[in-house]
Design a protein around this motif. Structure first.
Motif, PDB file in Angstrom:
ATOM      1  N   VAL A  59      76.155  34.638 -17.357  1.00  0.00           N
ATOM      2  CA  VAL A  59      75.997  33.283 -18.082  1.00  0.00           C
ATOM      3  C   VAL A  59      74.588  33.093 -18.469  1.00  0.00           C
ATOM      4  CG1 VAL A  59      76.152  30.852 -17.687  1.00  0.00           C
ATOM      5  CG2 VAL A  59      77.787  32.566 -16.830  1.00  0.00           C
ATOM      6  N   VAL A 108      74.327  24.205 -23.775  1.00  0.00           N
ATOM      7  CA  VAL A 108      74.888  24.525 -22.182  1.00  0.00           C
ATOM      8  C   VAL A 108      74.180  23.342 -21.532  1.00  0.00           C
ATOM      9  CG1 VAL A 108      74.583  25.862 -20.198  1.00  0.00           C
ATOM     10  CG2 VAL A 108      74.568  27.040 -22.103  1.00  0.00           C
ATOM     11  N   GLY A 148      75.599  22.349 -18.422  1.00  0.00           N
ATOM     12  CA  GLY A 148      75.609  22.542 -17.011  1.00  0.00           C
ATOM     13  C   GLY A 148      74.544  23.231 -16.417  1.00  0.00           C
ATOM     14  N   THR A 197      72.727  29.149 -15.084  1.00  0.00           N
ATOM     15  CA  THR A 197      72.094  29.817 -16.224  1.00  0.00           C
ATOM     16  C   THR A 197      71.701  31.279 -16.055  1.00  0.00           C
ATOM     17  OG1 THR A 197      70.074  28.909 -15.413  1.00  0.00           O
ATOM     18  CG2 THR A 197      70.941  27.485 -16.926  1.00  0.00           C
ATOM     19  N   GLU A 245      66.831  23.140 -13.826  1.00  0.00           N
ATOM     20  CA  GLU A 245      68.133  23.645 -13.025  1.00  0.00           C
ATOM     21  C   GLU A 245      68.152  23.059 -11.727  1.00  0.00           C
ATOM     22  OE1 GLU A 245      68.892  28.235 -14.280  1.00  0.00           O
ATOM     23  OE2 GLU A 245      66.940  27.832 -13.473  1.00  0.00           O
ATOM     24  N   ARG A 268      75.351  30.118  -9.308  1.00  0.00           N
ATOM     25  CA  ARG A 268      75.412  31.205 -10.110  1.00  0.00           C
ATOM     26  C   ARG A 268      74.961  32.369  -9.172  1.00  0.00           C
ATOM     27  NH1 ARG A 268      72.834  34.741 -12.731  1.00  0.00           N
ATOM     28  NH2 ARG A 268      70.638  34.329 -11.971  1.00  0.00           N
ATOM     29  N   THR A 292      79.318  25.171 -17.138  1.00  0.00           N
ATOM     30  CA  THR A 292      78.462  25.072 -18.591  1.00  0.00           C
ATOM     31  C   THR A 292      79.298  23.992 -19.382  1.00  0.00           C
ATOM     32  OG1 THR A 292      79.452  26.746 -19.564  1.00  0.00           O
ATOM     33  CG2 THR A 292      77.685  27.289 -18.290  1.00  0.00           C
ATOM     34  N   ARG A 338      80.531  27.208 -23.449  1.00  0.00           N
ATOM     35  CA  ARG A 338      81.493  27.174 -22.479  1.00  0.00           C
ATOM     36  C   ARG A 338      82.858  27.690 -23.064  1.00  0.00           C
ATOM     37  NH1 ARG A 338      83.459  21.500 -19.575  1.00  0.00           N
ATOM     38  NH2 ARG A 338      84.508  22.641 -17.669  1.00  0.00           N
TER      39      ARG A 338
END
Length: 199
Positions: free
Chosen positions: A4, A13, A15, A18, A79, A87, A138, A143
């Motif tokens: 991702v 993105v 969300g 990452t 983030e 992730r 995301t 997405r």
């Protein structure tokens, strides 16, 4: 095999999950090369298909595991700790599974078409689930890309698992075409993410 994207703009993105551009691009290139390599030898032996598939899965899996360990150190300001942790868990777990499948494939490369087909199908299935799961964290058009690539991977994995007795020629053809299509899609996604980051 999908990872991702990292730090794309809020339009691409939104969300928290990452990942850097280069691992995503590398995964796409490796998958593409695997597909081209399998199709380059029409008279390929089962052992060679197994060895190539095993090496491909091992490299992709190790990239995911390595990326999971680096995620915490590379986390950007936008983030959240939850996003980085999610992730890392997803990439690390699926990466480890792919490493295991790759090692089994390398060890049992000539075990039979059924065994190699099941292993490749399992790898596509795991990769697809990882893409869909990460896509859920995301937003925006990235997405959609992740869901699309994940859905195709799952469909191909189910096909391989539902039809394990396919011939060597069909195994080679399906493996090569699928890897090329998904590899190109991952490369395109990587550049889409890079453009979003630059925007």
């Amino acid at each position: 095999m999908t990872t991702v994207p990292e730090r794309a703009s809020t339009h691409a993105v939104r969300g928290p999950v990452t990942v850097p551009f280069w691992p995503l691009l590398s995964a796409g290139v490796i998958t593409l090369l695997f597909g081209l390599g399998v199709l380059a030898w029409p008279q390929v032996t089962l052992r060679l298909v197994g060895l190539m598939a095993g090496a491909w899965l091992l490299v992709i899996g190790l990239m995911r595991v390595f990326g999971a360990f680096r995620a915490g150190r590379r986390a950007g300001r936008d983030e959240t700790a939850r996003g980085v942790s999610m992730r890392r868990i997803v990439d690390g777990a699926f990466g480890l599974m792919l490493v295991i499948v790759g090692l089994v494939c390398l060890r049992d490369a000539a075990a039979g078409v059924v065994a190699v087909s099941v292993l490749i199908g399992l790898a596509w299935l795991l990769s697809g689930f990882a893409g869909v799961l990460l896509g859920a964290f995301t937003a925006g058009d990235v997405r959609g890309w992740l869901f699309g690539i994940g859905a195709v991977s799952i469909a191909v994995g189910v096909l391989f698992l539902a039809w394990p007795s396919l011939s060597l020629q069909i195994l080679v053809l399906l493996s090569g075409i699928t890897a090329i299509v998904l590899g190109v899609a991952e490369i395109a996604l990587a550049f889409r993410v890079r453009r979003a980051v630059a925007a």
